[in-house]
Every structure is written in C-alpha cells, then in structure tokens.
Design a protein around this motif. Structure first.
Motif, short mmCIF file in Angstrom:
data_model
loop_
_atom_site.label_atom_id
_atom_site.label_comp_id
_atom_site.label_asym_id
_atom_site.label_seq_id
_atom_site.Cartn_x
_atom_site.Cartn_y
_atom_site.Cartn_z
N ASN A 33 0.88 -1.18 0.00
CA ASN A 33 0.00 0.00 0.00
C ASN A 33 0.91 1.22 0.00
O ASN A 33 1.48 1.56 1.03
N LYS A 75 0.19 4.23 -0.24
CA LYS A 75 -0.44 5.45 0.31
C LYS A 75 -0.20 6.60 -0.67
O LYS A 75 -0.14 6.40 -1.87
N HIS A 125 -9.50 1.33 4.90
CA HIS A 125 -8.22 1.47 5.60
C HIS A 125 -8.41 2.41 6.78
O HIS A 125 -9.20 3.36 6.70
N GLU A 127 -5.45 -4.95 10.68
CA GLU A 127 -4.41 -3.95 10.89
C GLU A 127 -4.66 -3.20 12.19
O GLU A 127 -5.45 -2.24 12.23
N ILE A 144 0.30 0.60 12.75
CA ILE A 144 0.45 1.10 11.38
C ILE A 144 1.39 2.30 11.33
O ILE A 144 1.13 3.32 11.97
N GLY A 145 2.48 2.12 10.61
CA GLY A 145 3.43 3.21 10.41
C GLY A 145 4.16 3.63 11.68
O GLY A 145 4.78 4.69 11.73
N GLY A 152 0.71 -3.87 9.58
CA GLY A 152 1.16 -3.03 10.69
C GLY A 152 2.65 -3.23 10.89
O GLY A 152 3.07 -4.17 11.55
N SER A 153 3.44 -2.34 10.23
CA SER A 153 4.90 -2.39 10.34
C SER A 153 5.49 -3.75 9.96
O SER A 153 6.46 -4.21 10.57
N GLY A 185 2.66 -1.08 4.21
CA GLY A 185 2.84 0.30 3.80
C GLY A 185 4.30 0.61 3.55
O GLY A 185 4.85 0.34 2.46
N GLY A 186 4.97 1.16 4.55
CA GLY A 186 6.35 1.66 4.41
C GLY A 186 7.30 0.71 3.71
O GLY A 186 8.04 1.12 2.80
C1 PEP Z 1 -0.68 0.08 5.81
O1 PEP Z 1 -0.47 1.04 5.10
O2 PEP Z 1 -1.74 -0.54 5.71
C2 PEP Z 1 0.35 -0.31 6.78
C3 PEP Z 1 0.18 -1.40 7.47
O3 PEP Z 1 1.45 0.52 6.89
P1 PEP Z 1 2.88 0.12 7.53
O4 PEP Z 1 3.28 -1.19 6.95
O5 PEP Z 1 3.78 1.23 7.15
O6 PEP Z 1 2.67 0.02 9.02
#
Ligand code: PEP
Length: 251
Positions: free
Chosen positions: A9, A11, A95, A167, A172-173, A212-213, A234-235
């Motif tokens: 994702n 973002k 989300h 999540e 998250i992040g 989640g990370s 995400g990241g």
């Molecule tokens: C997300 O964007 O759904 C997410 C889980 O972000 P991250 O992996 O950066 O925590």
C-alpha cells in the motif's frame, strides 16, 4: 490450502517516474501468481501506467479506495467502473486512514464491498482496533462488529473471495508490530466470526492478511501463523528490494 497475498500500500507516495521505475524493477522478479499473489496498491494517477507495464507479469495492481456509485455528481471520487475499465483487480477498502482522516464508516465500507463485487474487483477490507480499544480489552468485540457490518448482505460465495486485512491501528506506520501470537489470535477470531456469519466453507476460504509495520525482518514469522494468509504493507513496500523480499516470503 489458501494462497498468500502480499499487497503493498503505497499510500500517497511516489512520483510517476518513481512508480514506473519500481514496477520495472520488480515485474520480472516476483514469484509466479500460482505461488503467491503480489499486489501493488498505488495512487490513482499511476494506475493506468502500472496496469499497462504489468500486463504480462505476475504483479497485480490495486487501488487504495473507490466510491460505491458507478457514476454521477460525486466530485473528486473514482468509481468501480473506472477502476475495472483500467484493468485494476484489487481495491483496499476501509483502511484506518480512510476511516480516521476521511470519515469513512462501516456503512460506506459495506456499500463499497458490494460495489467491488458487482464490478469484479477483489476487495481488501481493513479492520483493526485502536490502542485505547486494545488496552480496554475491546479488540475482539470491535473486530467482530467491523467484520459483521462489512460483510452484511454478501453471499457466502462472495465472502469466500474476500480478503480481510487485520491492521491494529497502533501498529500502522509506528514501527511497532503486533507479535505474531497477538496477530494470529485476532486473525483466528476473524475466521470464527466469518464462520458464524457465512459458514465453515467461507471461513476456511477467506484470506486474512496482517498489516502493521511488516518488513522483511518479521514477515516470515508472521506468515508462518496458522490464520495469517498474507500481509498488507505500507512503508516497507515502497522500495523494490524490500517488496521483492516480502513477496518471496509469501511463496
Ligand atoms: C498500511 O499502510 O496498511 C500499513 C500497514 O502501513 P505500515 O506497513 O507502514 O505500518
């Protein structure tokens, strides 16, 4: 046997050039679709180009949101018809950033899930608790309520095709990952809730991601859990190298 699905994702990140160079870097290197589903959920302006670039590859392209109506006076929105026409195959719905920043509700998420199925898009429906809810022991009830509302009115066959992303918002992040046991405990609960609502076959078939990370260093441990069938990332999905390690882990 459920196939793992690893979805990046992005973002609201990357320029057009960066998006193109990412996809050129990964498209010949991801494992075959038969072994793992590798999905890139990109911002709307990049979707057309990314779909074209990945036509004969094992990468699938997803959107990060959409509206539930097909067309009309909804300034700024993008419809499922438009996504389908582009060749997008997945769409992330509900989300936590959409829920928290843009006021999305369980009701709109449910309408979007129906719209996705009506247009042959695979929905990735996100659920998760806040830190406050976890600390006050409300996680399981909250998740049950989010799932129940998200799948309202779906046929059991549709539920089988659903992807649910668990999540926890506090992960998250933040760099703070749920332990694999914590993540699996909630994913097991989600499967039970799906079973109660849509029957054992749907519970067995539905795929549940953890998000989640997630990063290359913790993905194996998370994916080895009994009820975790992939990751929404995400990241760590922004760099080609890291994305490739994540999808390899899903094989
Ligand atoms: C997300 O964007 O759904 C997410 C889980 O972000 P991250 O992996 O950066 O925590």
């Amino acid at each position: 046997m459920r196939k793992q699905v690893i979805a990046g994702n992005w973002k609201m990140n990357k320029t057009h050039t960066e998006a193109e160079s990412f996809i050129n870097e990964v498209k010949g290197k991801v494992p075959s679709k038969e072994s793992v589903e590798s999905v890139v959920c990109a911002p709307f302006p990049f979707l057309q180009k990314l779909v074209e670039e990945t036509k004969d590859s094992d990468v699938e392209i997803g959107a990060q949101n959409m509206y539930f109506e097909e067309n009309g006076a909804f300034t700024g929105e993008v419809s499922p018809v438009m996504l389908k026409e582009l060749g997008v195959t997945y769409v992330v719905l509900g989300h936590s950033e959409r829920r928290d920043v843009f006021g999305e509700t369980d009701e709109t998420v449910n309408k979007k899930v129906h719209a996705a199925f009506d247009h042959d898009l695979t929905p990735i429906v996100c659920v998760g608790e806040s830190l406050e809810q976890r600390e006050s022991d409300e996680t399981m009830n909250h998740i049950e309520s989010q799932i129940t509302k998200a799948v309202e009115g779906l046929t059991d066959d549709q539920v089988k095709q659903l992807i649910i992303a668990y999540e926890p918002i506090w992960a998250i992040g933040t760099g703070r990952t749920a332990s694999s046991e914590q993540a699996n405990e909630v994913c097991t609960h989600i499967r039970k809730v799906v079973g109660k609502l849509s029957g054992d076959e749907a519970a067995e078939a539905v795929r549940i991601q953890y998000g989640g990370s997630v990063k290359p260093a913790n993905v194996d441990e998370l994916l080895s859990q009994s009820d975790i069938d992939g990751a929404l990332v995400g990241g760590a999905s922004l760099e080609a190298d890291s994305f490739l390690k994540l999808v390899e882990a899903g094989k």
